[in-house]
Design a protein around this motif. Structure first.
Motif, PDB file in Angstrom:
ATOM      1  N   SER A 373       1.013  -0.748  -0.047  1.00 40.03           N
ATOM      2  CA  SER A 373      -0.125  -0.080   0.056  1.00 40.03           C
ATOM      3  C   SER A 373       1.235   0.782  -0.073  1.00 40.03           C
ATOM      4  N   VAL A 431     -10.359   5.764  -4.353  1.00 40.71           N
ATOM      5  CA  VAL A 431      -9.184   7.312  -3.910  1.00 40.71           C
ATOM      6  C   VAL A 431     -10.033   8.569  -4.528  1.00 40.71           C
ATOM      7  N   PHE A 437      -4.941   8.830  -0.147  1.00 42.40           N
ATOM      8  CA  PHE A 437      -4.550   7.945  -0.041  1.00 42.40           C
ATOM      9  C   PHE A 437      -4.461   7.381   1.804  1.00 42.40           C
ATOM     10  N   TRP A 444      -4.547   2.540   0.896  1.00 44.62           N
ATOM     11  CA  TRP A 444      -4.222   2.257  -0.688  1.00 44.62           C
ATOM     12  C   TRP A 444      -4.031   1.760  -1.150  1.00 44.62           C
ATOM     13  N   TYR A 451      -8.221  -0.221   0.253  1.00 46.17           N
ATOM     14  CA  TYR A 451      -7.713   0.214   1.483  1.00 46.17           C
ATOM     15  C   TYR A 451      -7.689  -0.642   2.240  1.00 46.17           C
TER      16      TYR A 451
END
Length: 813
Positions: A373, A431, A437, A444, A451
């Motif tokens: 992520s 997003v 983010f 993300w 997420y």
């Protein structure tokens, strides 16, 4: 296998730069370690010790700068070994880290040799900055593959918070959990799990950002020093900026990482950039590898710093500065900052917008390939490259869609380093909808298209405040919990998880100690005695952005003291000094334990607070000292009183009356403004005491201090009973002053330094009394106070104070 597995002993294979320094960090955190290398080869004339290579590396640790060890003498705790005679020593090691040169064939050859000796319970890791872990795992078979993974310590391992953890295809997930737990709590690292891709996360993004800077600097005609003037702390990046950082890392090391990218990332949309810049190739050919060869992009000529002129290949004086307009723009919030940089037709502005844009572009395209992520990329850049904010944090703060549209315009206009379009998830989906983010539910993940939450390993329960990211909903340590009492410079509060321990945090600049801080400490102790198990003094600044470890306290607030002198003359400051002393005695004799949770600098009055606390919990990187002589003053908050007490304790323990030996060290610490180089050094200097706790991970500092309060109360804590202190008297003072006068006459110290030194030794030795005279703490505090008031009225002291306040630099007068 469990993440609770205790690693009691470590073996390091390879005594090169990284291997030896990882071994040093093991010693810093109290872990026995064996350091292996090839056997020394004897010739006919000269027999060589079989462990000569490892022994030489261990000896070299004592000389390296920055120091890899908390105490240089602790190098002798590392056990030297060689692959021929000592592989049997692996049998009782719980973790084996291979750290030889970055050659696949050499590593495989070593694995073949050591594999039969690795015990069935041990974890096995390779320290590499970019070799494929999957390829390395082919070096052995079966069960060992499950216990094998990659780790990547950043250089220098003692100081760099980042550790990347990289699984191979067969790595057992519990091995990763056990290693993450160990690296976080025992080794004190910020762990980021990376995918098995070239150069992992930190160097993949970090080296790209350096190459982008090279390319954009050339495009906009900026010199190396001009780039460093605008890409350092003013941009929220490491103080050493770009090219100075390259010199520190080593141009050969940087070239190796770039070469790895060039060889393994040929299909990358930015691949035309992955070439060692011509200027770097030329410098390496000349043997100018950066700091280790005393020349790279920069060269020191005496006290002058010279910078390489790319056009001529010669060095010239470094004169570049940041343009005033750019300096003003960089002070703006990032939304406004990016827009102004983009719209300002000035080379420095255009260059800065370009490097922001390039890093955003690159990270967006590669997020799915290199990291689970956005969280891992942001932490890698903060902990491994010293950025205050990660690229996705900056982008989120500036507006996800707004910045994405600007980048798209530049891609369409052919201004970017790659024509690759931005991923569609930036323009539609979660997003774009959340403009984030990082959210409270997680960060993300481009590969999972959702997420993802943070790790919930039990080790993180020891962190009251985990490292936070913009938008992730983490509590702000400056405002978290329940406030019980506050004034402008101090907040007393409780954390919901341990509501029976009161915490005091300062709010002043650099956590300096003002009258409000002192009154606040006294009030917090009063509240703690009435309603709580005890008091922890802990600063949210210890969790500073970038690499953690901010200041505990820079000492007494001189700016608050000066108006008192201006108004009432030197005597005008005496009430402030008396308040300081009274507060420190209140700390020392509180009915509940007062614990200082120390990280970073604890100087002057900050050191005195630490010394007079019931106990100290200190991060390894704690720099503690009585430094008042630098501003023409002396410690007057009980620091010299405590020095006299420590000298008396030394005399009592040694069962002799040689006050000189025990007084001299304390005197030198104060008179020479010595500051500990680590928590271990602070223990040696008696600023920390036996029984204090040294903490590898600064994120665990608060929790461990809270638990100490409770343990001390559970054990029936009582404050010390005031006792009379035997002192060295005038005979010790006159002996020490003989040496001080020799230093003054030899030109090593100034007349004013000698004047202050006399006052310091007079106080530590108890004044004009006979050796062995018993004095009270109040007597010593009165001597401190009188000397401080006399010094603050001295013109030379005032010169020193004004020099520090105006330029931040000590005046030698």
């Amino acid at each position: 296998m469990s993440e609770n597995k205790i690693i009691k002993k470590v073996a390091i294979l390879g005594a090169g730069v990284m291997g030896a320094q990882i071994a040093a960090q093991c010693i810093n955190v109290g872990l026995p370690v064996v350091l292996f290398d090839l056997p020394g080869k004897s010739d006919d004339d000269k027999p060589v010790h079989k462990n000569a290579i490892a022994l030489k590396a261990i000896e070299n640790l004592k000389k390296l700068k920055p120091a890899p060890l908390g105490l240089a003498s602790d190098a002798n705790l590392i056990r030297a070994a060689n692959y021929e005679d000592d592989l049997g020593l692996l049998a009782d090691c719980d973790l084996i880290i291979e750290a030889i040169a970055e050659r696949l064939d050499w590593k495989h050859a070593l694995y073949e040799k050591v594999a039969p000796h690795i015990p069935a319970h041990a974890l096995f890791a390779t320290n590499t900055s970019g070799l494929p872990i999957g390829e390395l795992a082919k070096g052995f078979s079966g069960d060992l593959k499950k216990r094998f993974c990659g780790v990547h310590f950043f250089n220098p391992p003692r100081y760099m918070h980042l550790l990347e953890l990289i699984p191979a295809a067969d790595t057992d997930p519990t091995v990763l959990d056990a290693l993450e737990t160990f690296m976080t709590s025992t080794m004190g690292k910020g762990v980021v799990r990376a995918k098995d891709t070239p150069n992992f996360i930190g160097n993949r993004v970090g080296v790209f950002s350096i190459l982008a800077v090279f390319a954009e600097a050339q495009k906009f005609g900026l010199g190396f020093d001009a780039v460093d003037a605008i890409t350092g702390s003013k941009l929220g990046r490491a103080k050493s900026a770009t090219f100075r950082t390259s010199d520190v890392v080593g141009l050969d090391t940087m070239a190796h990482v770039i070469k790895t990218m060039e060889n393994s990332l040929q299909g990358d949309p930015f691949s035309t950039l992955f070439k060692i810049p011509e200027v770097v190739t030329q410098l390496i050919a000349k043997g100018a590898l950066g700091q280790k060869t005393k020349a790279g992009f920069y060269r020191k000529d005496g006290k002058n710093v010279l910078v390489l002129d790319a056009a001529s290949g010669e060095y010239k004086p470094s004169t570049a500065t940041i343009e005033p307009l750019i300096e003003r723009i960089l002070k703006k919030p990032i939304t406004e900052r990016l827009e102004l940089l983009r719209d300002t037709d000035e080379p420095q502005a255009q260059f800065l917008w370009a490097i922001y844009r390039d890093i955003f572009h690159y990270c967006a395209i590669h997020l799915g390939d290199i990291a689970q992520s956005a969280r891992e990329i942001d932490f890698a850049m903060r902990w491994g490259y010293g950025w205050d904010k990660g690229p996705f944090e900056d982008w989120q703060a500036a507006g996800v869609t707004q910045v994405a549209n600007w980048i798209k315009e530049d891609i369409d206009a052919g201004k970017t380093l790659s024509k690759e379009p931005l991923p569609t998830w930036l323009f539609s989906g979660p997003v774009a909808e959340k403009q984030a983010f990082h959210t409270p539910e997680g960060s993300w993940s481009a590969s999972e298209n959702k997420y993802v939450p943070r790790s919930n390993l039990p080790v993180y329960q020891k962190q009251v405040f985990r490292a936070s990211l913009l938008g992730d909903g983490s509590p702000d340590p400056k405002t978290a919990g329940t406030t019980i009492y506050e004034n402008p410079d101090l907040r007393a509060w409780v954390d919901q998880a341990q509501p029976d321990v009161l915490i005091a945090s300062f709010r002043s600049k650099m956590n300096t100690i003002s009258p409000d801080v002192l009154n606040g400490i006294q009030k917090a102790i009063e509240i703690a005695e009435a309603n709580y198990e005890g008091l922890v003094i802990w600063q949210p600044s210890s969790l500073k952005l970038g690499t953690p470890g901010g200041p505990f306290s820079a000492g007494a607030n001189l700016e608050a003291a000066l108006p008192m002198v201006m108004k009432g003359g030197p005597a005008g400051v005496e009430p402030f000094v008396k308040l300081f002393q009274d507060t420190m005695m209140r700390v020392k004799y509180s009915q509940v334990p007062v614990i200082s949770a120390v990280s970073g600098i604890a100087l002057g009055g900050g050191c005195e607070l630490v010394m007079q606390s019931a106990r100290r919990v200190a991060a390894i990187e704690s720099y503690i000292g009585l430094v008042e002589v630098g501003v023409g003053l002396l410690p007057a908050g009980g620091g010299l009183k405590e020095a006299a007490i420590r000298a008396a304790q030394g005399v009592a323990l040694a069962s002799n009356t040689n006050y000189l030996d025990f007084t001299k060290a304390s005197f030198e610490n104060a008179a020479m403004a010595k500051v500990s180089s680590s928590a271990q050094d602070a223990l040696k200097m008696a600023y920390l005491q036996k029984g204090d706790i040294i903490v590898p991970n600064v994120y665990e500092l608060l929790s461990l201090a809270q638990n100490q309060v409770k343990a001390m109360r559970y054990a029936g804590y009582r404050p010390p009973i005031p006792a009379l202190i035997p002192v060295g008297g005038r005979s010790v003072a006159s002996t020490v002053m003989g040496q001080v006068i020799n230093m003054r006459d030899g030109g090593f110290i100034s007349e004013h330094d000698a004047f202050i030194a006399k006052k310091i030794i007079d106080i530590i030795s108890g004044g004009d009394v006979d050796a062995g005279t018993l004095v009270t703490e109040e007597w010593l505090l009165k001597l401190e106070r009188q000397a401080f008031v006399e010094l603050i009225g001295h013109p030379k002291t005032m010169e020193r104070i004004m020099g520090i306040l105006q330029n931040g630099k000590p005046v030698r007068n």
